[in-house]
Motif scaffolding. Structure first.
Motif, PDB file in Angstrom:
ATOM      1  N   ILE A  21       0.888  -1.157   0.000  1.00  0.00           N
ATOM      2  CA  ILE A  21       0.000   0.000   0.000  1.00  0.00           C
ATOM      3  C   ILE A  21       0.930   1.212   0.000  1.00  0.00           C
ATOM      4  CG2 ILE A  21      -1.852   1.215   1.233  1.00  0.00           C
ATOM      5  CD1 ILE A  21      -2.434  -1.530   2.668  1.00  0.00           C
ATOM      6  N   ALA A  22       1.073   1.876  -1.146  1.00  0.00           N
ATOM      7  CA  ALA A  22       2.141   2.882  -1.269  1.00  0.00           C
ATOM      8  C   ALA A  22       1.910   3.773  -2.478  1.00  0.00           C
ATOM      9  CB  ALA A  22       3.487   2.169  -1.389  1.00  0.00           C
ATOM     10  N   GLY A  23       2.841   4.677  -2.695  1.00  0.00           N
ATOM     11  CA  GLY A  23       2.748   5.597  -3.827  1.00  0.00           C
ATOM     12  C   GLY A  23       3.496   5.059  -5.039  1.00  0.00           C
ATOM     13  N   SER A  24       3.091   5.540  -6.206  1.00  0.00           N
ATOM     14  CA  SER A  24       3.775   5.146  -7.439  1.00  0.00           C
ATOM     15  C   SER A  24       4.950   6.086  -7.703  1.00  0.00           C
ATOM     16  CB  SER A  24       2.785   5.231  -8.606  1.00  0.00           C
ATOM     17  OG  SER A  24       3.481   5.222  -9.834  1.00  0.00           O
ATOM     18  N   ASP A  25       6.095   5.518  -8.039  1.00  0.00           N
ATOM     19  CA  ASP A  25       7.269   6.302  -8.465  1.00  0.00           C
ATOM     20  C   ASP A  25       7.429   6.073  -9.966  1.00  0.00           C
ATOM     21  OD1 ASP A  25       9.763   7.260  -9.148  1.00  0.00           O
ATOM     22  OD2 ASP A  25      10.885   5.864  -7.885  1.00  0.00           O
ATOM     23  N   SER A  26       7.107   7.073 -10.739  1.00  0.00           N
ATOM     24  CA  SER A  26       7.182   6.906 -12.203  1.00  0.00           C
ATOM     25  C   SER A  26       8.572   6.481 -12.654  1.00  0.00           C
ATOM     26  CB  SER A  26       6.769   8.205 -12.907  1.00  0.00           C
ATOM     27  OG  SER A  26       7.541   9.282 -12.412  1.00  0.00           O
ATOM     28  N   GLY A  27       9.587   6.842 -11.891  1.00  0.00           N
ATOM     29  CA  GLY A  27      10.962   6.499 -12.251  1.00  0.00           C
ATOM     30  C   GLY A  27      11.314   5.039 -12.001  1.00  0.00           C
ATOM     31  N   GLY A  28      10.456   4.331 -11.273  1.00  0.00           N
ATOM     32  CA  GLY A  28      10.610   2.879 -11.144  1.00  0.00           C
ATOM     33  C   GLY A  28      11.571   2.391 -10.082  1.00  0.00           C
ATOM     34  N   GLY A  29      12.191   3.294  -9.331  1.00  0.00           N
ATOM     35  CA  GLY A  29      13.208   2.854  -8.367  1.00  0.00           C
ATOM     36  C   GLY A  29      12.706   2.708  -6.953  1.00  0.00           C
ATOM     37  N   ALA A  30      11.628   3.442  -6.618  1.00  0.00           N
ATOM     38  CA  ALA A  30      11.105   3.424  -5.248  1.00  0.00           C
ATOM     39  C   ALA A  30       9.611   3.081  -5.302  1.00  0.00           C
ATOM     40  CB  ALA A  30      11.321   4.792  -4.589  1.00  0.00           C
ATOM     41  N   GLY A  31       8.922   3.289  -4.159  1.00  0.00           N
ATOM     42  CA  GLY A  31       7.470   3.135  -4.124  1.00  0.00           C
ATOM     43  C   GLY A  31       6.985   1.772  -4.594  1.00  0.00           C
ATOM     44  N   ILE A  32       5.755   1.792  -5.110  1.00  0.00           N
ATOM     45  CA  ILE A  32       5.082   0.573  -5.574  1.00  0.00           C
ATOM     46  C   ILE A  32       5.961  -0.239  -6.530  1.00  0.00           C
ATOM     47  CG2 ILE A  32       3.262  -0.143  -7.192  1.00  0.00           C
ATOM     48  CD1 ILE A  32       1.874   0.452  -4.710  1.00  0.00           C
TER      49      ILE A  32
END
Ligand SMILES: Nc1ncnc2c1ncn2[C@@H]1O[C@H](COP(=O)(O)OP(=O)(O)OP(=O)(O)O)[C@@H](O)[C@H]1O
Ligand SMILES: Cc1ncc(CO)c(N)n1
Length: 270
Positions: free
Chosen positions: A11-22
């Motif tokens: 349950i988290a935020g999306s990181d468009s950069g792909g390195g963190a978050g969901i």
């Protein structure tokens, strides 16, 4: 015959950069052979240079995603990351209780590496009152542990004291990560289980590519808990996972690049 399938929910935020978050969470679950599911709390426009935009979802949207998973697939372990505001935190806590999820890892994400806020200041007390008491494991870094306890953490003794305070709030296993604390070229994470302290030590790697280290570490803990491992075992594996991911940097992006989520698997395959 199909092998047992272990499932983890982030349950988290999306990181468009792909390195963190969901994105970091799902990649890590997959690498550790756990089926990954997600409930988004916010969309961030983000890359290796910083956070360009934060767009939170409605409480209803967050609740409905969790409801959809809880009433059908279920989850062997659950992780929370960026929750952004007090209303979302309360809703998540309510759903965790509703579905009786005990293997809960709370990564109290507050600010991104570049300094952008990912949690509103007013939401810190909601985190302490509603969510942390449900956490089997919480994984603050040193600045987050300072905000949660109101303490200044300079020495190892300070870190131990902060861990004790977080345990009193109701966190069963407190991990205070040492990524921000340079002791003798090591990155040492502290674990407190209410009785004793354990230390998980790795060589400090000199690199600027550390975007998403916290998310990846907590996701690896969650994946291992989903398989039924003990908290000590889960942290040991997570530490090895993040060490490999930092060591084998991908070198992409113009700023603080992501870690290498497939490095741990390659280490065992080669
Ligand atoms: N330079 C490094 N070398 C080795 N290990 C590191 C390094 N930086 C962080 N770690 C390890 O990575 C994990 C995450 O720690 P850290 O304190 O960086 O989390 P964080 O600050 O929450 O990360 P994030 O930037 O994603 O929020 C810990 O296990 C920590 O020991
Ligand atoms: C969405 C998101 N969650 C967590 C972090 C912390 O690394 C981040 N940068 N972005």
């Amino acid at each position: 015959m199909v092998n047992q399938v272990y499932k983890a929910l982030t349950i988290a935020g999306s990181d468009s950069g792909g390195g963190a978050g969901i994105q970091a969470d799902l990649k890590t679950f997959q690498e550790l052979r756990v089926f990954g599911m997600s409930a988004l709390t916010a969309v961030t426009a983000q890359n290796t240079l910083g956070v360009q935009g934060v767009y939170p979802l409605s409480v209803e949207a967050v609740e409905q995603q969790i409801e959809s998973i809880g009433t059908d697939l279920g989850a062997d372990a659950v992780k929370t990351g960026m929750l952004f505001n007090a209303d979302i935190i309360q809703a998540v806590a309510k759903k965790v209780k509703q579905f009786g999820w005990r293997r809960l890892v709370v990564d109290p994400v507050m600010i991104a590496k570049g300094g952008a806020p990912l949690l509103q200041e007013a939401a810190v007390s909601a985190l302490k009152t509603h969510l942390l008491p449900l956490a089997m494991v919480a994984t603050p870094n040193i600045p987050e542990a300072e905000v949660l306890t109101g303490m200044k953490i300079r020495t190892l003794e300070d870190r131990q004291e902060a861990a004790k305070q977080l345990h009193k709030i109701g966190v069963t296993y407190v991990v205070i990560k040492g990524g921000h604390d340079d002791v003798e070229n090591a990155a040492v994470d502290l674990l407190y289980d209410g009785r004793e302290f354990s230390y998980f030590k790795g060589a400090r790697i000199e690199t600027r590519h550390t975007h998403g280290t916290g998310c990846t570490f907590a996701a690896a803990v969650t994946a291992e808990l989903a398989k039924g491992r003990s908290v000590h075992e889960a942290i040991k594996t997570a530490k090895a996972f993040i060490q490999a991911a930092i060591e084998n940097e991908l070198g992409i992006g113009n700023g603080h690049g992501p870690t290498n989520h497939w490095a741990y698997r390659q280490k065992w395959m080669s």
